[in-house]
Motif scaffolding. Structure first.
Motif, short mmCIF file in Angstrom:
data_model
loop_
_atom_site.label_atom_id
_atom_site.label_comp_id
_atom_site.label_asym_id
_atom_site.label_seq_id
_atom_site.Cartn_x
_atom_site.Cartn_y
_atom_site.Cartn_z
N ALA A 1 -5.88 -9.19 8.15
CA ALA A 1 -6.75 -8.68 7.04
C ALA A 1 -7.80 -7.33 7.30
N GLU A 2 -8.34 -7.45 8.43
CA GLU A 2 -9.38 -6.33 8.93
C GLU A 2 -8.68 -5.17 9.29
N ALA A 3 -7.42 -5.09 9.71
CA ALA A 3 -6.61 -4.16 9.90
C ALA A 3 -6.12 -3.28 8.64
N PHE A 4 -5.60 -4.49 7.74
CA PHE A 4 -5.34 -3.88 6.32
C PHE A 4 -6.24 -3.29 5.40
N LYS A 5 -7.42 -3.94 5.68
CA LYS A 5 -8.45 -3.37 4.85
C LYS A 5 -8.91 -1.96 5.29
N GLN A 6 -8.89 -1.51 6.78
CA GLN A 6 -9.11 -0.20 7.21
C GLN A 6 -8.27 0.70 6.62
N ARG A 7 -6.88 0.20 6.75
CA ARG A 7 -5.86 1.05 6.35
C ARG A 7 -5.95 1.54 4.93
N VAL A 8 -6.14 0.52 4.11
CA VAL A 8 -6.71 0.99 2.41
C VAL A 8 -7.74 1.96 2.65
N GLU B 1 -9.56 7.40 1.67
CA GLU B 1 -10.42 8.58 1.95
C GLU B 1 -9.32 9.96 1.83
N LYS B 2 -8.36 9.55 2.40
CA LYS B 2 -7.55 10.71 2.61
C LYS B 2 -6.88 11.29 1.26
N ILE B 3 -6.66 10.56 0.28
CA ILE B 3 -6.19 11.05 -1.06
C ILE B 3 -7.51 11.53 -1.72
N THR B 4 -8.76 11.07 -1.48
CA THR B 4 -9.90 11.67 -2.45
C THR B 4 -10.42 12.85 -1.92
N LYS B 5 -10.05 13.39 -0.43
CA LYS B 5 -10.53 14.55 0.14
C LYS B 5 -9.40 15.46 -0.13
N GLN B 6 -8.31 15.45 -0.79
CA GLN B 6 -7.08 16.56 -1.26
C GLN B 6 -7.92 17.22 -2.19
N PRO B 7 -7.65 18.44 -2.31
CA PRO B 7 -8.38 19.22 -3.46
C PRO B 7 -7.34 18.78 -4.80
N LEU C 1 0.86 -0.93 0.00
CA LEU C 1 0.16 0.02 0.04
C LEU C 1 0.93 1.25 0.06
N THR C 2 0.78 2.06 -0.99
CA THR C 2 1.48 3.29 -1.27
C THR C 2 0.75 4.49 -0.92
N GLU C 3 1.10 5.80 -1.01
CA GLU C 3 0.20 7.00 -0.61
C GLU C 3 -0.84 7.04 -1.85
#
Length: 175
Positions: free
Chosen positions: A127-134, A139-145, A61-63
């Motif tokens: 797996a659950e923690a990895f899913k949450q991280r993804v 969400e973090k990148i889709t909220k960036q203008p 998982l990258t940025e």
């Protein structure tokens, strides 16, 4: 693709080897041709294939992307932009439950796969923690203008755009 900061490398459970061995063995057992090959599969070739597959599993998982590679002999690497991920779903069946494994199914926007899944990650540890991280990173990148949403409010920009418009009108008249 530019280099992105690695956020997390997924770890895979060694139980994947057993799952692959059983999964392929089951399909060999239900075919007439596969029955004589079961002994070779379970006590030699199947163990070799399962081990090679496990050793070649990678998920990073990258940025901005999820990068996955797999394969025993023929390797496949798939890169999915996080902003294209539509759904992350867990799949389970009795064999997976017995081995305490989960399949994380990833569906993307514009996916051309008729079965509706672009990637399946089998046996990720935690797996659950990895899913949450993804999901969090998506969400973090889709909220960036985005750069495309820059507004031009100053009079200098307005004047430049007006000049461009007028030049385009003159060009159009000349055609």
């Amino acid at each position: 693709m530019s280099e992105s900061k690695i956020i997390q490398k997924a770890e895979f459970s060694e139980k994947i080897k057993t799952y692959i061995l059983l999964f392929v063995g089951f399909f060999m057992m239900i075919t007439v041709i596969g029955i004589p090959l079961l002994v070779i599969w379970f006590f030699g070739f199947g163990q070799y294939i399962s081990r090679r597959y496990y050793e070649n599993l990678k998920c990073i998982l990258t940025e901005r992307h999820l990068i996955f590679s797999k394969g025993a002999f023929f390797k496949v690497e798939k890169t999915i932009p996080l902003e294209n991920i539509q759904d992350l779903t867990f799949l389970q069946n009795p064999v997976l439950n017995l081995l305490e494994l989960k399949i994380l199914k990833i569906e993307t926007a514009g996916g051309i796969n008729p079965r509706g899944s672009d990637m399946k990650l089998i046996g990720i540890s935690e797996a659950e923690a990895f899913k949450q991280r993804v999901l969090h990173q998506r969400e973090k990148i889709t909220k960036q203008p985005s750069v495309r949403s820059v507004e031009f409010n100053d009079s200098e920009s307005h004047a430049l755009l007006t000049e461009i418009r007028d030049l385009l009108k003159e060009i159009k008249k000349g055609l």
